[in-house]
Structures are given as C-alpha cells and as structure tokens.
Design a protein around this motif. Structure first.
Motif, PDB file in Angstrom:
ATOM      1  N   SER A 231       0.834  -1.202   0.000  1.00  0.00           N
ATOM      2  CA  SER A 231       0.000   0.000   0.000  1.00  0.00           C
ATOM      3  C   SER A 231       0.867   1.250   0.000  1.00  0.00           C
ATOM      4  O   SER A 231       2.002   1.245   0.485  1.00  0.00           O
ATOM      5  CB  SER A 231      -0.897   0.036   1.243  1.00  0.00           C
ATOM      6  OG  SER A 231      -1.785  -1.058   1.275  1.00  0.00           O
TER       7      SER A 231
ATOM      8  N   SER B 215      -0.299  12.113  -1.297  1.00  0.00           N
ATOM      9  CA  SER B 215      -0.870  13.366  -0.815  1.00  0.00           C
ATOM     10  C   SER B 215      -0.670  14.442  -1.869  1.00  0.00           C
ATOM     11  O   SER B 215       0.295  14.410  -2.636  1.00  0.00           O
ATOM     12  CB  SER B 215      -0.194  13.808   0.490  1.00  0.00           C
ATOM     13  OG  SER B 215      -0.364  12.851   1.508  1.00  0.00           O
TER      14      SER B 215
ATOM     15  N   ASN C 207      -4.266   0.446  -2.188  1.00  0.00           N
ATOM     16  CA  ASN C 207      -4.053  -0.846  -1.545  1.00  0.00           C
ATOM     17  C   ASN C 207      -3.957  -1.945  -2.590  1.00  0.00           C
ATOM     18  O   ASN C 207      -4.367  -1.769  -3.735  1.00  0.00           O
ATOM     19  CB  ASN C 207      -5.206  -1.151  -0.591  1.00  0.00           C
ATOM     20  CG  ASN C 207      -5.321  -0.141   0.524  1.00  0.00           C
ATOM     21  OD1 ASN C 207      -4.332   0.424   0.993  1.00  0.00           O
ATOM     22  ND2 ASN C 207      -6.546   0.098   0.975  1.00  0.00           N
TER      23      ASN C 207
ATOM     24  N   SER D 175      -9.728  10.863  -0.853  1.00  0.00           N
ATOM     25  CA  SER D 175     -10.322  11.616   0.252  1.00  0.00           C
ATOM     26  C   SER D 175      -9.676  12.999   0.283  1.00  0.00           C
ATOM     27  O   SER D 175      -8.688  13.245  -0.405  1.00  0.00           O
ATOM     28  CB  SER D 175     -10.114  10.891   1.577  1.00  0.00           C
ATOM     29  OG  SER D 175      -8.734  10.766   1.873  1.00  0.00           O
TER      30      SER D 175
ATOM     31  N   GLN E 153      -5.364   6.806  -1.268  1.00  0.00           N
ATOM     32  CA  GLN E 153      -4.925   5.582  -0.597  1.00  0.00           C
ATOM     33  C   GLN E 153      -4.979   4.449  -1.604  1.00  0.00           C
ATOM     34  O   GLN E 153      -6.033   4.195  -2.200  1.00  0.00           O
ATOM     35  CB  GLN E 153      -5.826   5.271   0.593  1.00  0.00           C
ATOM     36  CG  GLN E 153      -5.479   3.977   1.308  1.00  0.00           C
ATOM     37  CD  GLN E 153      -4.145   4.041   2.023  1.00  0.00           C
ATOM     38  OE1 GLN E 153      -3.818   5.045   2.652  1.00  0.00           O
ATOM     39  NE2 GLN E 153      -3.352   2.980   1.916  1.00  0.00           N
TER      40      GLN E 153
ATOM     41  N   ARG F 175       0.088   5.775   0.300  1.00  0.00           N
ATOM     42  CA  ARG F 175      -0.856   6.876   0.338  1.00  0.00           C
ATOM     43  C   ARG F 175      -0.198   8.105  -0.275  1.00  0.00           C
ATOM     44  O   ARG F 175       0.846   8.568   0.218  1.00  0.00           O
ATOM     45  CB  ARG F 175      -1.316   7.202   1.758  1.00  0.00           C
ATOM     46  CG  ARG F 175      -2.452   8.238   1.752  1.00  0.00           C
ATOM     47  CD  ARG F 175      -3.001   8.534   3.125  1.00  0.00           C
ATOM     48  NE  ARG F 175      -2.162   9.458   3.871  1.00  0.00           N
ATOM     49  CZ  ARG F 175      -2.620  10.222   4.870  1.00  0.00           C
ATOM     50  NH1 ARG F 175      -3.891  10.159   5.223  1.00  0.00           N
ATOM     51  NH2 ARG F 175      -1.796  11.016   5.512  1.00  0.00           N
TER      52      ARG F 175
ATOM     53  N   PHE G  42      -8.472   1.562  -4.548  1.00  0.00           N
ATOM     54  CA  PHE G  42      -8.030   2.939  -4.338  1.00  0.00           C
ATOM     55  C   PHE G  42      -9.145   3.735  -3.660  1.00  0.00           C
ATOM     56  O   PHE G  42     -10.321   3.538  -3.955  1.00  0.00           O
ATOM     57  CB  PHE G  42      -7.682   3.601  -5.667  1.00  0.00           C
ATOM     58  CG  PHE G  42      -6.405   3.111  -6.316  1.00  0.00           C
ATOM     59  CD1 PHE G  42      -5.789   1.931  -5.935  1.00  0.00           C
ATOM     60  CD2 PHE G  42      -5.829   3.859  -7.321  1.00  0.00           C
ATOM     61  CE1 PHE G  42      -4.619   1.500  -6.539  1.00  0.00           C
ATOM     62  CE2 PHE G  42      -4.656   3.448  -7.947  1.00  0.00           C
ATOM     63  CZ  PHE G  42      -4.053   2.264  -7.547  1.00  0.00           C
ATOM     64  N   THR G  43      -8.756   4.652  -2.783  1.00  0.00           N
ATOM     65  CA  THR G  43      -9.710   5.521  -2.113  1.00  0.00           C
ATOM     66  C   THR G  43      -9.207   6.958  -2.139  1.00  0.00           C
ATOM     67  O   THR G  43      -8.094   7.233  -1.689  1.00  0.00           O
ATOM     68  CB  THR G  43      -9.932   5.096  -0.664  1.00  0.00           C
ATOM     69  OG1 THR G  43     -10.380   3.737  -0.622  1.00  0.00           O
ATOM     70  CG2 THR G  43     -10.979   5.983   0.002  1.00  0.00           C
TER      71      THR G  43
ATOM     72  N   TYR H  53      -5.942  13.166  -0.812  1.00  0.00           N
ATOM     73  CA  TYR H  53      -5.180  11.941  -0.649  1.00  0.00           C
ATOM     74  C   TYR H  53      -5.659  10.879  -1.635  1.00  0.00           C
ATOM     75  O   TYR H  53      -6.803  10.890  -2.077  1.00  0.00           O
ATOM     76  CB  TYR H  53      -5.348  11.395   0.770  1.00  0.00           C
ATOM     77  CG  TYR H  53      -4.996  12.372   1.855  1.00  0.00           C
ATOM     78  CD1 TYR H  53      -5.988  13.116   2.487  1.00  0.00           C
ATOM     79  CD2 TYR H  53      -3.677  12.553   2.257  1.00  0.00           C
ATOM     80  CE1 TYR H  53      -5.670  14.017   3.494  1.00  0.00           C
ATOM     81  CE2 TYR H  53      -3.351  13.451   3.256  1.00  0.00           C
ATOM     82  CZ  TYR H  53      -4.347  14.183   3.877  1.00  0.00           C
ATOM     83  OH  TYR H  53      -4.024  15.084   4.866  1.00  0.00           O
TER      84      TYR H  53
END
Length: 121
Positions: free
Chosen positions: A16, A20, A83, A70, A81, A18, A67-68, A79
C-alpha cells in the motif's frame, strides 16, 4: 491554485501507499480534485475524483475497491490511498484541480508535478 504531490515510492506487489497533494494559493474547497496517472509509454488516464466537500467520489472502474480518494479541506490536501498494488499500477501519479464536478479533463486549472509509484513483482 498550486499543487504539490508527494508520497510515491517503491513498493512490492500487494503493498500500500498513500499519496498526498497539498494545495496553496486559492480557496481549496472551491475545487473538485482528481488523481490521474501516466504509465511508461501510455497516455495519462483518470484514476479518481472527489467533489468540493468530499461527500461524493468516483473512480475508474478497474480501480474501485483498491483505491480511495479523500480530502481534508482544513489541511488543503487531497489523498489517494492505494491498496493491493499491482505492477500495472506503476506510473507517475498527478493530482489536478478543477471547478467542475464530475471532472472534465479540459476544465482542469492546475496539475501537480507528479509523484512516481513503482510496484515491483
């Protein structure tokens, strides 16, 4: 608005990361935000988008669930995220700002400089 992406790196398949993207210069909450990526030898493609408040998101179909996207408007940051990363996720990832949602690529005002994600098998 100026965008600065970070968080890329080398990760093994299944891992994973993340990403930014920090914004400055204009009111961040006035912009919908998106992530795009460009793999070697390929065109830039859409990854994910989020609306001004963060209450609505959508993804390119193949990435939904892994993928997320936010955002934190208090920190002027969006962001991504990621995974269960796969070697085919290897690309330069770009954040983008636009006043429109859903995102229309031709309406994008600003692009971040890109951050490289490399997924090893």
């Amino acid at each position: 608005v100026q965008l600065q992406a970070s968080g890329g790196g080398l990760v093994q398949a299944g891992g994973s990361l993340r990403l930014s993207c920090a914004a400055s210069g204009r009111t961040f909450s006035n912009y919908a935000m998106g992530w795009y990526r460009q793999a070697p030898g390929k065109e830039r493609e859409f990854v994910a988008a989020i609306n001004w408040s963060g209450g609505s998101t959508y993804y390119t179909g193949s990435l939904k669930g892994r993928f997320t996207i936010s955002r934190d408007n208090a920190k002027n940051t969006v962001y991504l995220q990621m995974n269960s990363l796969k070697p085919e996720d290897t690309a330069v990832y770009y954040c983008a700002a636009t006043p429109l949602f859903p995102i229309v690529t031709t309406s994008i005002n600003s692009w971040g400089q890109g951050t490289l994600v490399t997924v090893s098998s």
